[in-house]
Each structure stands twice: as C-alpha cells, then as structure tokens.
Scaffold this active site. Structure first.
Site, PDB file in Angstrom:
ATOM      1  N   ILE A 265      51.150 -18.947 -62.031  1.00 20.63           N
ATOM      2  CA  ILE A 265      50.925 -20.329 -61.615  1.00 20.63           C
ATOM      3  C   ILE A 265      49.598 -20.454 -60.876  1.00 20.63           C
ATOM      4  O   ILE A 265      48.869 -21.438 -61.029  1.00 20.63           O
ATOM      5  CB  ILE A 265      52.091 -20.880 -60.776  1.00 20.63           C
ATOM      6  CG1 ILE A 265      51.912 -22.365 -60.475  1.00 20.63           C
ATOM      7  CG2 ILE A 265      52.279 -20.133 -59.491  1.00 20.63           C
ATOM      8  CD1 ILE A 265      52.019 -23.277 -61.640  1.00 20.63           C
TER       9      ILE A 265
ATOM     10  N   THR B  77      50.173 -14.980 -72.601  1.00 17.57           N
ATOM     11  CA  THR B  77      49.052 -14.363 -71.907  1.00 17.57           C
ATOM     12  C   THR B  77      48.895 -12.908 -72.338  1.00 17.57           C
ATOM     13  O   THR B  77      49.831 -12.274 -72.825  1.00 17.57           O
ATOM     14  CB  THR B  77      49.234 -14.420 -70.375  1.00 17.57           C
ATOM     15  OG1 THR B  77      50.402 -13.683 -70.005  1.00 17.57           O
ATOM     16  CG2 THR B  77      49.359 -15.850 -69.897  1.00 17.57           C
TER      17      THR B  77
ATOM     18  N   THR C 204      58.869 -12.198 -59.233  1.00 17.33           N
ATOM     19  CA  THR C 204      59.617 -11.405 -58.269  1.00 17.33           C
ATOM     20  C   THR C 204      60.041 -12.228 -57.056  1.00 17.33           C
ATOM     21  O   THR C 204      61.220 -12.326 -56.742  1.00 17.33           O
ATOM     22  CB  THR C 204      58.775 -10.203 -57.798  1.00 17.33           C
ATOM     23  OG1 THR C 204      58.362  -9.458 -58.940  1.00 17.33           O
ATOM     24  CG2 THR C 204      59.586  -9.298 -56.891  1.00 17.33           C
TER      25      THR C 204
ATOM     26  N   ASP D  81      54.291 -16.007 -59.336  1.00 16.19           N
ATOM     27  CA  ASP D  81      53.324 -16.756 -58.534  1.00 16.19           C
ATOM     28  C   ASP D  81      51.893 -16.516 -59.003  1.00 16.19           C
ATOM     29  O   ASP D  81      51.040 -17.398 -58.900  1.00 16.19           O
ATOM     30  CB  ASP D  81      53.464 -16.367 -57.059  1.00 16.19           C
ATOM     31  CG  ASP D  81      54.781 -16.863 -56.455  1.00 16.19           C
ATOM     32  OD1 ASP D  81      55.275 -17.911 -56.887  1.00 16.19           O
ATOM     33  OD2 ASP D  81      55.310 -16.193 -55.551  1.00 16.19           O
TER      34      ASP D  81
ATOM     35  N   GLU E  34      47.625 -12.204 -54.050  1.00 15.21           N
ATOM     36  CA  GLU E  34      46.608 -11.339 -54.651  1.00 15.21           C
ATOM     37  C   GLU E  34      45.391 -11.275 -53.744  1.00 15.21           C
ATOM     38  O   GLU E  34      45.123 -12.200 -52.979  1.00 15.21           O
ATOM     39  CB  GLU E  34      46.189 -11.870 -56.035  1.00 15.21           C
ATOM     40  CG  GLU E  34      47.329 -12.016 -57.035  1.00 15.21           C
ATOM     41  CD  GLU E  34      47.928 -10.682 -57.454  1.00 15.21           C
ATOM     42  OE1 GLU E  34      47.230  -9.653 -57.332  1.00 15.21           O
ATOM     43  OE2 GLU E  34      49.085 -10.673 -57.890  1.00 15.21           O
TER      44      GLU E  34
ATOM     45  N   GLU F  66      46.883 -18.715 -61.450  1.00 18.93           N
ATOM     46  CA  GLU F  66      45.820 -18.718 -62.468  1.00 18.93           C
ATOM     47  C   GLU F  66      45.724 -20.072 -63.166  1.00 18.93           C
ATOM     48  O   GLU F  66      44.628 -20.588 -63.404  1.00 18.93           O
ATOM     49  CB  GLU F  66      46.065 -17.616 -63.500  1.00 18.93           C
ATOM     50  CG  GLU F  66      45.608 -16.243 -63.062  1.00 18.93           C
ATOM     51  CD  GLU F  66      45.457 -15.291 -64.240  1.00 18.93           C
ATOM     52  OE1 GLU F  66      45.050 -15.740 -65.334  1.00 18.93           O
ATOM     53  OE2 GLU F  66      45.767 -14.106 -64.066  1.00 18.93           O
TER      54      GLU F  66
ATOM     55  N   ASP G 193      51.057 -33.402 -46.924  1.00 18.33           N
ATOM     56  CA  ASP G 193      50.502 -34.094 -45.753  1.00 18.33           C
ATOM     57  C   ASP G 193      49.035 -33.782 -45.498  1.00 18.33           C
ATOM     58  O   ASP G 193      48.458 -34.242 -44.516  1.00 18.33           O
ATOM     59  CB  ASP G 193      51.332 -33.783 -44.504  1.00 18.33           C
ATOM     60  CG  ASP G 193      51.214 -32.324 -44.057  1.00 18.33           C
ATOM     61  OD1 ASP G 193      50.698 -31.501 -44.852  1.00 18.33           O
ATOM     62  OD2 ASP G 193      51.645 -32.007 -42.937  1.00 18.33           O
TER      63      ASP G 193
END
Length: 316
Positions: free
Chosen positions: A75, A44, A98, A72, A283, A77, A222
């Site tokens: 993932i 990236t 992190t 996080d 974010e 994106e 669920d």
C-alpha cells in the site's frame, strides 16, 4: 447518455500472507465487477518499486480506482505511485500482510480478501491525510526513529511470513536492552524540543506495529501527526511504558513521554554518533536531518466507516 465505464486496477503481491490473494483473486474480481468496475489485475514482481511504478502508470492512464492487495509495504508503494500526481484515483486496500497497521485503522477485514473487497460495495470513502518526508517520499501510517523502530527491516521477510507478529515481539525483546539515547532538536507547530530521546513516532493512525493504543486519540483526517517522543532508554522504564500502552494508552501522560499534535516537524541529531535512521511505514526511508509534513485530505480511500470510531474522524 450512457454512463462512463469505471475502470479499476488491482495491484497485488502474490507472495504476501502465504499467497492468500492468489487463491481468492477470481472472487475479488467478481466483487469489483458487481460494483460496476471494469477490472484488470497486475501481479507485482521482485523488481524494485514494482507496485509503485504500476500504480503511477495506471493513474496516468485514467483508472478510476486502484486496489492494493498485500501488506503495508504494498500500500505504501501504491500511495507513492499516485501521491505526487495532479489527478489521483480513489484507492482501496485488501490486507494480506503481517501487521496490516493501515487496515486495522480503516477497519478493513484481514485474512479475507473477498470480505475486504466488499468494503468497496458500501461506497464509504474518506479523504485521508498522508505524510511526506524529504519532499518526495510519502507515507500513510508512521514515520519513526530509534532502536526499536529498526525492527521492521531487521526481521527477514520469510520470518515475518512464518511467525507474523511474534517475529516483531521476539526481535523487540532482543533489542530492548540495547536501546540508546540520541540528542535531538525537533521543531514543531508549538515550539522546539531539544533533549535526549530513544524513540520518535510521528503517527497518522492509531495503529503502530499491531498496537492500537500507542497513539490513542489520533484522527485520520485532521491534518496532524501525533508526535510521541520517548525520553528514556532505561529497560524497566521502557517495559513500563509498553505495559501502559497496552492497558488503554496510559503512557501518554507518563513523565518519560512527550505527546503532542503537529502538522509538520523538523528532526535533526545533535550528537556525533552518526545519523538517525528513519522508518517510513515499516521500511528504511532515509537518514536525519529530515522534514516531515502532513498533506491534509490528500487521498480518497474506501474505508469501513461504520466500524471506525467517531473519535478517529473529524468529519461527522
């Protein structure tokens, strides 16, 4: 007839986690080749939505598997790149960030990219729920609002990399005294909540900000959010709730907490203090009003089923 060659695309953030993936990428590619995937890699860039655009391109090109290596944010994106497509590849995750909330929930090894890649060897997958906000933004872990939820985008990335989880703790300690009420109306599957809250969480996993007991009975598959509303802004009450959460999730029965399951919700602010900012997977995602919904079993992830508690799954 010769078996179709399976193709995988590794999308990795080179700066995540002190560049740990760059040191292990050759071994990760070897693992994927051993499992039977013809694998290529994409690094990236600082350009906006770099991982998301590459994930969409790879999915449309017919790749069978996309592996997101990063935190996080990476993932999230990748999920946003494939979630709105009719044909969606399988997904895997190599956590190097992190807090790695999603990796904690899926029991993916952290800090060891090769061990994380080897989860794919076990060939254990779950069709996971994901969330959708504003009709076109997707998230995999949490949607949240309130003073403390602004932590994840108020801590500079270089501080996150250097101090990790403690950066959030320090920032949270500074923000606690300034936590304030907002008057809201929340429509959910079981009715309407109208009143003052300081925090709102709509969780898809049990791991939020590194804590694994904030939504202790959440299931990954669920079709529901775990909705948590904190109905106090008092510093001592907030500290008490934090201690209860740490001590086995006891906060869920506290008088200052509303705790329920819902497949969708509508959140609007009723006071005149401006919009409530929404945090999606750590974010800034947008402002209120907002509608959130669960897309049940929408994406198939390689996970470590052997280590996931059966109480976290609907399937046997």
């Amino acid at each position: 007839m010769k078996d179709k060659i399976k193709r995988a695309r590794l999308i990795y953030n080179p700066t995540s986690g002190q560049e740990i993936i760059k040191k292990n990428i050759a071994e990760v590619l070897d693992v994927l080749e051993d499992v039977g995937y013809e694998t290529s890699a994409y690094q990236t860039t600082p350009a906006p939505l770099s991982a998301q655009k590459e994930a969409e391109r790879a999915a449309k090109a017919g790749f069978d598997l996309i592996i997101a290596a990063g935190g996080d944010g990476t993932i999230n994106e990748v999920v946003n790149g494939v979630a709105n497509l009719d044909e969606r590849p399988k997904l895997a995750f190599i956590p190097t960030g992190t807090t790695n909330d999603y990796a904690r929930a899926l029991k993916i090894p952290m800090g060891d990219p090769v061990a994380a890649a080897r989860i794919i060897e076990k060939n254990q997958t779950i069709k996971m729920d994901i969330g959708r906000a504003y009709g076109n933004k997707y998230f995999i872990n949490i949607a949240a609002a309130g003073t403390l939820t602004e932590l994840t985008y108020s801590v500079p990335s270089e501080v996150k990399s250097r101090l990790g989880y403690f950066a959030y703790v320090a920032e949270g300690a500074k923000k606690l005294p300034r936590s304030k009420f907002r008057k809201v109306r929340i429509k959910h599957d079981h009715g309407v909540f109208e009143g003052k809250i300081s925090l709102m969480f709509a969780a898809l996993t049990n791991s939020i900000g590194g804590f694994e007991k904030l939504a202790p009975d959440t299931k990954l598959d669920d079709g529901n959010f775990t909705l948590i509303l904190v109905k106090t802004a008092n510093l001592f009450d907030m500290l008490s709730l934090m201690m209860q959460a740490i001590n086995g999730g006891q906060h869920v029965g506290d008088i200052n907490v509303e705790y329920l399951k819902t497949s969708k919700l509508q959140l609007e602010v009723l006071d005149k203090k401006g919009p409530f900012m929404l945090n999606l997977d750590g974010e800034y995602g947008g402002d209120t009003p907002v509608e959130l919904e669960v897309l049940h079993g929408h994406l198939e992830f390689f996970v470590n089923i052997d280590e996931i508690s059966q109480t976290a799954l609907s399937i046997e």
